[in-house]
Write an enzyme that holds these catalytic residues in place. Structure first.
Site, mmCIF file in Angstrom:
data_model
loop_
_atom_site.group_PDB
_atom_site.id
_atom_site.type_symbol
_atom_site.label_atom_id
_atom_site.label_comp_id
_atom_site.label_asym_id
_atom_site.label_seq_id
_atom_site.Cartn_x
_atom_site.Cartn_y
_atom_site.Cartn_z
ATOM 1 C CB CYS A 259 -0.064 8.359 1.322
ATOM 2 S SG CYS A 259 1.268 9.292 0.521
ATOM 3 C CG HIS A 307 3.522 6.647 3.362
ATOM 4 N ND1 HIS A 307 2.667 6.211 2.371
ATOM 5 C CD2 HIS A 307 2.930 6.319 4.542
ATOM 6 C CE1 HIS A 307 1.616 5.622 2.924
ATOM 7 N NE2 HIS A 307 1.742 5.681 4.236
ATOM 8 C CG HIS A 319 -1.285 4.469 6.295
ATOM 9 N ND1 HIS A 319 -0.134 4.040 5.673
ATOM 10 C CD2 HIS A 319 -1.729 3.389 7.027
ATOM 11 C CE1 HIS A 319 0.110 2.770 6.002
ATOM 12 N NE2 HIS A 319 -0.828 2.365 6.815
#
Length: 343
Positions: A259, A307, A319
């Site tokens: 990420c 994240h 993402h």
């Protein structure tokens, strides 16, 4: 003497009391049986899918720790190399200084080392001797200064070697930390795969479809605010070009991403350097309310920012979700948002 016996219940005959107790017992039995009868049917794969989700989340957190430790190890490797190069240059300089001192000492030796007064008496040309004596005095001054410089360089080189030794020790500790985080990530992912493989076929297929349910085509962005800057717009274009690339933990492109690696790579394409981890990236600019998010803003999730995604407009982010789910678009509210950062 007053009696402390409890008075008998008035208004109820013996048979009536038996009837009441029987009714109460029947009611209790029905109450105990009710939860079993009314319980919702168990979904055989629900707990397994929840465990897989939890393990993926834990693996992602461990991945961020791995990225942080790996970045630190890379910095230390650069510092150690710089220190070793400096030590090599310092040693060369000391060797040259020793050579120069040797030349001065040789010149003095060749002068004969005779007492100056005796040398003057024996000299056939006093003027020539005086000139030579002055030159030797200058050599002595140079020798003294060169010796001091040599000692200073030797002390500096010793300090450089000690610092390089400390950096090497720190690098070894960092490498151990990287390996530990790597083992944690691999353990979590392996357990997630085992749990997923143990699910019934239908549940496994359902989870597999859900893990790839994100769009790979950008939804309509009509009415969406423009990017906050030309750099942000360029970063959005870069992130969009990565759609469909696999999630690879610890990777920051171009063939795969985790990420934070996707965010770092996308902004690097726009000429902006971002830190490596999502926890650091959330502070790489100034934070804005989610209601004011613009394309290119970084959206951090969960309270620990484990994240991170990039807002692209119209309530959507791009993402790298987790292993098995390629880079994709998802709603900005897919998880609890902890911050929005404008780079």
């Amino acid at each position: 003497m007053a009696s402390h016996r409890r008075p008998s219940q008035s208004g109820l005959t013996q048979s009536a009391r038996v009837t009441v107790l029987s009714a109460a017992a029947a009611t209790a039995a029905a109450a105990l049986a009710a939860p079993v009868a009314s319980a919702a049917p168990h979904e055989p794969g629900a707990s397994g899918k929840a465990k897989v989700d939890r393990l993926f989340e834990e693996a992602e957190k461990a991945t961020e720790q791995y990225d942080k430790a790996d970045e630190h190890a890379k910095e230390l490797r650069d510092e150690v190399k710089h220190a070793q190069d400096g030590i090599a240059r310092g040693q060369e300089k000391i060797n040259r200084m020793r050579g120069a001192l040797g030349a001065i000492a040789g010149a003095q030796y060749r002068s004969g080392g005779i007492d100056p007064a005796l040398a003057l008496l024996l000299s056939s040309n006093p003027n020539t001797y005086l000139d030579q004596a002055a030159a030797l005095d200058r050599l002595s001054e140079r020798q003294s200064g060169a010796l001091q410089d040599l000692q200073h360089e030797q002390r500096r080189l010793a300090q450089q070697r000690a610092e390089a030794g400390r950096k090497l020790s720190e690098l070894e500790r960092s490498r151990t930390e990287v390996a530990r985080h790597k083992r944690t990530v691999e353990s979590k992912l392996a357990e997630a795969r085992r749990t997923l493989n143990a699910l019934p076929t239908a549940d496994r297929a359902s989870f597999d479809r859900a893990s790839r349910s994100g769009r790979t085509e950008l939804p309509p962005l009509s009415g969406s605010a423009p990017a906050a800057s030309s750099r942000a717009a360029a970063a959005v274009m870069a992130a969009r070009s990565a759609i469909g690339k696999p999630y690879i933990w610890g990777a920051n492109g171009p063939s795969g991403f985790d990420c934070s690696g996707l965010m770092q790579w996308s902004y690097a394409r726009a000429g902006v350097g971002l830190p490596r981890t999502s926890q650091e990236q959330r502070y790489a600019g100034h934070q804005v309310p989610l209601s004011e998010a613009k394309p290119g803003d970084l959206v951090a999730y969960r309270h620990d920012a484990s994240h991170i995604a990039m807002y692209v407009g119209n309530g959507q982010v791009v993402h790298a979700p987790y292993p098995g789910a390629p880079v994709r678009y998802d709603p900005v509210g897919m998880m609890p948002v902890s911050s929005v950062t404008r780079v």
